[in-house]
Design a protein around this motif. Structure first.
Motif, PDB file in Angstrom:
ATOM      1  N   GLY A 177     -17.781   8.665  76.857  1.00 22.66           N
ATOM      2  CA  GLY A 177     -18.503   7.454  76.507  1.00 22.66           C
ATOM      3  C   GLY A 177     -18.250   6.353  77.518  1.00 22.66           C
ATOM      4  N   PHE A 178     -18.779   5.165  77.235  1.00 27.51           N
ATOM      5  CA  PHE A 178     -18.621   4.048  78.158  1.00 27.51           C
ATOM      6  C   PHE A 178     -18.780   2.731  77.404  1.00 27.51           C
ATOM      7  CE2 PHE A 178     -23.085   5.003  77.889  1.00 27.51           C
ATOM      8  CZ  PHE A 178     -23.742   3.789  77.984  1.00 27.51           C
ATOM      9  N   GLY A 179     -18.337   1.672  78.050  1.00 27.00           N
ATOM     10  CA  GLY A 179     -18.446   0.346  77.446  1.00 27.00           C
ATOM     11  C   GLY A 179     -17.730  -0.677  78.292  1.00 27.00           C
ATOM     12  N   VAL A 180     -17.478  -1.862  77.712  1.00 27.39           N
ATOM     13  CA  VAL A 180     -16.905  -2.971  78.458  1.00 27.39           C
ATOM     14  C   VAL A 180     -15.698  -3.538  77.741  1.00 27.39           C
ATOM     15  CG1 VAL A 180     -18.526  -4.616  77.384  1.00 27.39           C
ATOM     16  CG2 VAL A 180     -17.404  -5.207  79.548  1.00 27.39           C
ATOM     17  N   ASP A 181     -14.646  -3.797  78.498  1.00 25.24           N
ATOM     18  CA  ASP A 181     -13.444  -4.464  77.999  1.00 25.24           C
ATOM     19  C   ASP A 181     -13.651  -5.966  78.157  1.00 25.24           C
ATOM     20  OD1 ASP A 181     -10.803  -5.660  77.876  1.00 25.24           O
ATOM     21  OD2 ASP A 181     -10.019  -3.618  77.989  1.00 25.24           O
ATOM     22  N   LEU A 182     -13.778  -6.690  77.037  1.00 22.64           N
ATOM     23  CA  LEU A 182     -14.135  -8.105  77.085  1.00 22.64           C
ATOM     24  C   LEU A 182     -13.023  -8.988  77.651  1.00 22.64           C
ATOM     25  CD1 LEU A 182     -15.999  -8.529  73.679  1.00 22.64           C
ATOM     26  CD2 LEU A 182     -16.977  -8.200  75.957  1.00 22.64           C
ATOM     27  N   GLU A 183     -11.771  -8.533  77.564  1.00 23.99           N
ATOM     28  CA  GLU A 183     -10.670  -9.342  78.099  1.00 23.99           C
ATOM     29  C   GLU A 183     -10.818  -9.531  79.603  1.00 23.99           C
ATOM     30  OE1 GLU A 183      -5.757  -9.465  78.187  1.00 23.99           O
ATOM     31  OE2 GLU A 183      -6.811  -7.782  77.261  1.00 23.99           O
ATOM     32  N   TYR A 184     -11.238  -8.468  80.283  1.00 26.07           N
ATOM     33  CA  TYR A 184     -11.387  -8.507  81.740  1.00 26.07           C
ATOM     34  C   TYR A 184     -12.855  -8.455  82.168  1.00 26.07           C
ATOM     35  CZ  TYR A 184      -6.475  -7.208  81.394  1.00 26.07           C
ATOM     36  OH  TYR A 184      -5.145  -7.182  81.065  1.00 26.07           O
TER      37      TYR A 184
ATOM     38  N   LEU B 133     -14.714  -2.571  69.165  1.00 28.88           N
ATOM     39  CA  LEU B 133     -14.330  -1.374  68.424  1.00 28.88           C
ATOM     40  C   LEU B 133     -12.993  -1.582  67.714  1.00 28.88           C
ATOM     41  CD1 LEU B 133     -14.979   1.660  67.864  1.00 28.88           C
ATOM     42  CD2 LEU B 133     -13.561   2.191  69.838  1.00 28.88           C
ATOM     43  N   TRP B 134     -12.911  -1.048  66.502  1.00 32.54           N
ATOM     44  CA  TRP B 134     -11.667  -1.035  65.738  1.00 32.54           C
ATOM     45  C   TRP B 134     -11.094   0.369  65.762  1.00 32.54           C
ATOM     46  CZ3 TRP B 134      -9.927  -5.170  62.330  1.00 32.54           C
ATOM     47  CH2 TRP B 134     -10.707  -6.317  62.405  1.00 32.54           C
ATOM     48  N   ILE B 135      -9.780   0.470  65.936  1.00 34.77           N
ATOM     49  CA  ILE B 135      -9.097   1.756  65.850  1.00 34.77           C
ATOM     50  C   ILE B 135      -8.242   1.747  64.594  1.00 34.77           C
ATOM     51  CG2 ILE B 135      -7.439   3.329  66.915  1.00 34.77           C
ATOM     52  CD1 ILE B 135      -8.223   2.281  69.616  1.00 34.77           C
TER      53      ILE B 135
ATOM     54  N   ASP C  70       3.195   0.579  69.768  1.00 37.66           N
ATOM     55  CA  ASP C  70       4.400  -0.020  70.347  1.00 37.66           C
ATOM     56  C   ASP C  70       4.216  -0.597  71.740  1.00 37.66           C
ATOM     57  OD1 ASP C  70       5.510   0.956  68.030  1.00 37.66           O
ATOM     58  OD2 ASP C  70       6.435   2.704  68.983  1.00 37.66           O
ATOM     59  N   GLN C  71       3.156  -0.176  72.481  1.00 41.37           N
ATOM     60  CA  GLN C  71       3.004  -0.584  73.871  1.00 41.37           C
ATOM     61  C   GLN C  71       1.836  -1.558  74.040  1.00 41.37           C
ATOM     62  OE1 GLN C  71       4.992   0.269  76.451  1.00 41.37           O
ATOM     63  NE2 GLN C  71       6.301   1.529  75.155  1.00 41.37           N
ATOM     64  N   ALA C  72       1.982  -2.470  74.996  1.00 44.66           N
ATOM     65  CA  ALA C  72       0.921  -3.447  75.282  1.00 44.66           C
ATOM     66  C   ALA C  72      -0.064  -2.840  76.277  1.00 44.66           C
ATOM     67  CB  ALA C  72       1.524  -4.729  75.847  1.00 44.66           C
ATOM     68  N   LEU C  73      -0.997  -2.050  75.772  1.00 49.57           N
ATOM     69  CA  LEU C  73      -2.013  -1.416  76.610  1.00 49.57           C
ATOM     70  C   LEU C  73      -3.298  -2.221  76.566  1.00 49.57           C
ATOM     71  CD1 LEU C  73      -1.557   2.241  75.341  1.00 49.57           C
ATOM     72  CD2 LEU C  73      -0.932   1.444  77.599  1.00 49.57           C
ATOM     73  N   TRP C  74      -4.002  -2.323  77.715  1.00 44.85           N
ATOM     74  CA  TRP C  74      -5.303  -2.975  77.677  1.00 44.85           C
ATOM     75  C   TRP C  74      -6.254  -2.110  76.850  1.00 44.85           C
ATOM     76  CZ3 TRP C  74      -9.448  -2.312  81.862  1.00 44.85           C
ATOM     77  CH2 TRP C  74      -9.318  -1.097  82.516  1.00 44.85           C
ATOM     78  N   SER C  75      -7.272  -2.744  76.282  1.00 39.66           N
ATOM     79  CA  SER C  75      -8.118  -2.075  75.298  1.00 39.66           C
ATOM     80  C   SER C  75      -8.785  -0.814  75.845  1.00 39.66           C
ATOM     81  CB  SER C  75      -9.183  -3.043  74.771  1.00 39.66           C
ATOM     82  OG  SER C  75      -8.599  -4.020  73.946  1.00 39.66           O
TER      83      SER C  75
ATOM     84  N   LYS D 263      -8.245  -4.135  65.654  1.00 39.86           N
ATOM     85  CA  LYS D 263      -9.342  -4.521  66.535  1.00 39.86           C
ATOM     86  C   LYS D 263      -8.927  -4.468  67.998  1.00 39.86           C
ATOM     87  CE  LYS D 263     -12.793  -8.165  67.222  1.00 39.86           C
ATOM     88  NZ  LYS D 263     -13.224  -9.528  66.848  1.00 39.86           N
ATOM     89  N   THR D 264      -9.819  -3.960  68.837  1.00 40.53           N
ATOM     90  CA  THR D 264      -9.607  -3.957  70.279  1.00 40.53           C
ATOM     91  C   THR D 264     -10.548  -4.986  70.919  1.00 40.53           C
ATOM     92  OG1 THR D 264     -11.328  -2.331  70.839  1.00 40.53           O
ATOM     93  CG2 THR D 264      -9.186  -1.479  70.099  1.00 40.53           C
ATOM     94  N   ASN D 265     -10.486  -5.079  72.242  1.00 45.74           N
ATOM     95  CA  ASN D 265     -11.400  -5.936  72.998  1.00 45.74           C
ATOM     96  C   ASN D 265     -12.528  -5.139  73.640  1.00 45.74           C
ATOM     97  OD1 ASN D 265      -9.973  -8.468  72.681  1.00 45.74           O
ATOM     98  ND2 ASN D 265      -8.407  -7.613  74.031  1.00 45.74           N
ATOM     99  N   PHE D 266     -12.710  -3.902  73.204  1.00 48.48           N
ATOM    100  CA  PHE D 266     -13.638  -2.995  73.873  1.00 48.48           C
ATOM    101  C   PHE D 266     -14.934  -2.862  73.075  1.00 48.48           C
ATOM    102  CE2 PHE D 266     -15.373   0.985  75.447  1.00 48.48           C
ATOM    103  CZ  PHE D 266     -15.032   0.970  76.793  1.00 48.48           C
ATOM    104  N   VAL D 267     -16.073  -3.113  73.740  1.00 48.23           N
ATOM    105  CA  VAL D 267     -17.387  -2.933  73.134  1.00 48.23           C
ATOM    106  C   VAL D 267     -17.973  -1.616  73.634  1.00 48.23           C
ATOM    107  CG1 VAL D 267     -19.744  -3.821  72.969  1.00 48.23           C
ATOM    108  CG2 VAL D 267     -17.808  -5.400  72.873  1.00 48.23           C
ATOM    109  N   VAL D 268     -18.245  -0.700  72.727  1.00 47.39           N
ATOM    110  CA  VAL D 268     -18.775   0.609  73.076  1.00 47.39           C
ATOM    111  C   VAL D 268     -20.288   0.533  73.218  1.00 47.39           C
ATOM    112  CG1 VAL D 268     -19.026   3.007  72.351  1.00 47.39           C
ATOM    113  CG2 VAL D 268     -16.909   1.774  71.862  1.00 47.39           C
TER     114      VAL D 268
END
Length: 381
Positions: free
Chosen positions: A283-290, A60-62, A341-346, A66-71
């Protein structure tokens, strides 16, 4: 003759460039740099336009980022109707492949040694694995709802898979990610039959005084130490969150009540007592980084930010993983600044973004995206 003309032309161009450098200096240098970049973009765009297939990994793009999250379900524009959510729970224990089961046994033995020595250790808890998860629609009005199939697992299974994706080498020389994710998964919307462990509920809490609750993880926690996170990240517990559901069937079967899991997480991690009506699953999905599957929602609490701080100071279960609670204004510009500004996981990024989209409502998603793009384009400071 043509070779001579070409040679003379090159000489004349070099002379012209030298003269321009002498007369214009840095102005000419900057112009030439911008011209080269413009030409490269044009050439690159031209070549891409002729590609028959463009790759899309589904993330998903915000607002252009681009994020690491697949919706796999949801968009933040609506909340699921609680009455339509379907879950199935299989009480049979999830068995890992032998090479990962060996790693799990090593983790269990290591943590037991720590416990025997009186050292801080990871304790095991029951969790669930996601066997299947997808979004479908009702037959007549096409109202979207999710369907989940869970199986019993535990935290050591999670540590031997998701917690060891990149830091454990298998006998084949591959990492767990390389063998079980990069090479095995053809459709990222379909849960892995090995890695989909420790499924949880991720929530953003909006207070009565219009603040969003953020948490800071402890430095010694096993996953994402010292990172800023959303309000609640709680793994589904097959014993505390499972219910019997007959629904007129000849044989009753167990299901997972996602709202029980959310209510339990709010109580344990923030001390908040909530009702199902206050919880909106988006909603739901998967964070590909983890490779972590989560169900994302937002909560409107009757408590103020000061009252939540008082609850935390009185002692809550989740203090084991959280170092402190922080608050930001419930405002799309402030949320966009946090994402910038913050390093948040996707997963946390999506949770905050969907909360703002849900609160603004459709069709104002366009307005939210425009605002986020504007904030993302501004320099920090």
């Amino acid at each position: 003759m043509s070779d001579l003309i070409l040679a003379v032309g090159k000489v004349l161009l070099k002379i012209l460039e030298w003269l321009l450098n002498q007369l214009l200096g840095d102005t000419y240098t900057h112009f030439k740099t911008r011209l080269n970049k413009w030409l490269k973009r044009k050439i690159s765009g031209k070549s891409k336009s002729y590609q028959t297939i463009q790759q899309d990994d589904g993330a998903l793009w915000i607002a252009g980022r681009k994020t690491n999250f697949v919706v796999s379900g949801g968009s933040g524009e609506f909340a699921y109707d609680r009455n339509y959510i379907q879950t199935r729970y299989d009480d049979e224990y999830f068995e890992l492949p032998n090479e990962l089961k060996d790693l799990r046994d090593e983790i269990e033995a290591r943590e037991q040694r720590k416990k025997d020595q009186g050292l801080k250790h990871m304790y095991n808890t029951y969790q669930v694995a996601l066997i299947n998860g997808f979004q479908t629609n009702t037959d007549i009005i096409e109202k979207p709802y999710p369907v989940f199939h869970f199986k019993k697992s535990d935290y050591y299974n999670f540590q031997a898979t998701v917690g060891s994706l990149d830091n454990h080498q298998l006998s084949s020389g591959e990492t767990i990610r390389e063998k079980y994710l990069d090479q095995a998964i053809q459709d990222l919307h379909v849960p892995s039959d090995v890695l989909s462990q420790g499924i949880g509920i991720v929530l953003t809490v909006v207070t009565a005084d219009e603040k969003i609750v953020l948490t800071r993880r402890r430095t010694d926690t096993g996953i994402r130490p010292n990172e800023l996170d959303v309000s609640v990240v709680e793994a589904i517990d097959p014993y505390q969150d499972a219910v019997e559901n007959s629904n007129g069937e000849q044989q009753s079967r167990k299901t997972i009540d996602l709202y029980k899991a959310a209510i339990r997480g709010l109580k344990q991690e923030l001390g908040i007592v909530a009702s199902p009506d206050q919880i909106h699953l988006l909603g739901f999905g998967v964070d590909l980084e983890y490779y972590q599957w989560n169900i994302i929602g937002t909560v409107q609490t009757d408590l103020t930010s000061s009252q939540i701080i008082e609850l935390k100071s009185s002692g809550i279960h989740g203090i084991n993983e959280l170092s402190k609670i922080e608050f930001i204004h419930h405002d799309h510009i402030k949320v966009a600044e946090i994402l910038r500004d913050q390093a948040l996981w996707s997963t946390a990024q999506i949770a905050l973004y969907w909360t703002m989209v849900y609160d603004l409502g459709n069709p104002n998603k366009v307005f939210a995206d425009r605002t986020f793009r504007t904030v993302f384009g501004k320099m920090v400071g």
